[in-house]
Design an enzyme around this catalytic site. Structure first.
Site, PDB file in Angstrom:
ATOM      1  N   LYS A  33       0.552  -1.027  -0.002  1.00 13.16           N
ATOM      2  CA  LYS A  33      -0.004  -0.022   0.472  1.00 13.16           C
ATOM      3  C   LYS A  33       0.686   1.419   0.281  1.00 13.16           C
ATOM      4  O   LYS A  33       0.041   2.516  -0.776  1.00 13.16           O
ATOM      5  CB  LYS A  33      -1.592   0.032   1.392  1.00 13.16           C
ATOM      6  N   ASP A  61     -10.139   1.772   2.195  1.00 13.52           N
ATOM      7  CA  ASP A  61     -10.120   1.175   3.597  1.00 13.52           C
ATOM      8  C   ASP A  61     -10.465   1.666   5.258  1.00 13.52           C
ATOM      9  O   ASP A  61     -11.609   0.571   5.731  1.00 13.52           O
ATOM     10  CB  ASP A  61      -8.768   0.648   3.961  1.00 13.52           C
TER      11      ASP A  61
END
Length: 281
Positions: free
Chosen positions: A68, A104
């Site tokens: 990420k 997220d």
């Protein structure tokens, strides 16, 4: 007839990912023509692997562990929430340059507040880990206006750096931020979120002792068999244990809307996914 648009989930490991099931269900629900696959990226070749996928016609991808932060660096443009996190879990391949977002945190908060029925406002929240997973959700947890949010990590310097990057955001929302080591967690928390890779690595629960109030909520970002020890631990603490499937579906819906311009309904997809996983046990 043109071929369907291609999307993928990129990570390592990635064989366990339920994202293809989720996005196929979203596509069927909304009448979108697309295919969604798994993209295993070598640990030293995330960038080239994703670039090759885009060059072959890929329109976007979700990014999972451990890439990420690398995805953030690859994106030329970022959403405000990705910029705050310094991490990206959703890439859209545009002609103006790759767009990076992080869905997220929004997915986690929607699952906690909507699906689990636990408002964050005024609560004490413990977030475990200071890697890409926690970086992606910290801003959204703060936006829920808990009274206090404590970030616990094995090493304090990494936790302190992540907290420092969010201090202004926390002050804007009236949230007290603090850091501690995993061994130094106190008790009395209403909500615990496990953002470490302990479950995925089979390393067990990363904290010891009674850290949650009775009846609190413990959420593991992992799901399936990997999350079972964490859920058992939560129940032994007198807390409600929740795996990461709800978060997975909710963040996927936000990514789907970013790519396709239409927001799918999440409840039937989450129910179908839980039923499928139950049958496969």
């Amino acid at each position: 007839m043109s071929s369907p648009d291609r999307y993928a989930v990129a990570g390592n490991p990635v064989a366990h990912s339920q994202s293809p099931f989720i996005h196929a269900a979203f596509a069927a629900q909304t009448g979108q023509a697309l295919v969604y696959e798994r993209l295993l990226c070598p640990l030293d070749a995330f960038g080239p692997t994703v670039e090759a996928f885009a060059a072959a016609g890929g329109r976007g991808c979700n990014v999972t562990v451990p890439f990420k932060f690398e995805a953030f660096a690859l994106a030329r443009r970022h959403s405000p929430r990705a910029a705050l996190a310094g991490a990206v879990n959703t890439l859209r391949f545009d002609s103006q340059g790759w767009w990076g977002d992080n869905t997220d945190g929004l997915g986690l908060v929607r699952d906690i507040e909507g699906n689990a029925g636990r408002p964050l406002a005024g609560r004490r929240v413990l977030l475990l880990g200071a890697g890409g997973a926690s970086a992606g959700v910290l801003g959204s947890l703060i936006a829920g206006r808990p009274a206090e949010l404590v970030l616990a990590n094995r090493t304090l310097d990494k936790a302190a750096a992540l907290v420092a990057s969010h201090q202004a955001w926390a002050a804007e929302h009236g949230v007290r931020l603090a850091t501690t080591t995993l061994d130094g967690c106190s008790g009395g928390f209403d909500i615990l979120v496990n953002g470490t890779s302990a479950s995925l690595a089979g390393a067990g629960v990363p904290v010891q002792g009674q850290v949650l109030r009775s009846g609190g909520l413990a959420v593991d970002m992992m799901y399936g068999a990997a999350a079972r020890p964490f859920l058992d631990w939560a129940e032994a603490q007198g807390a409600e244990g929740r795996d990461g499937l709800g978060m997975l579906v909710e963040q996927a819906a936000e990514a789907f809307a970013l790519w396709r311009g239409v927001r799918p309904e999440t409840a039937p997809v989450l129910a179908a996914l839980r039923a499928q996983l139950a049958r496969s046990k």
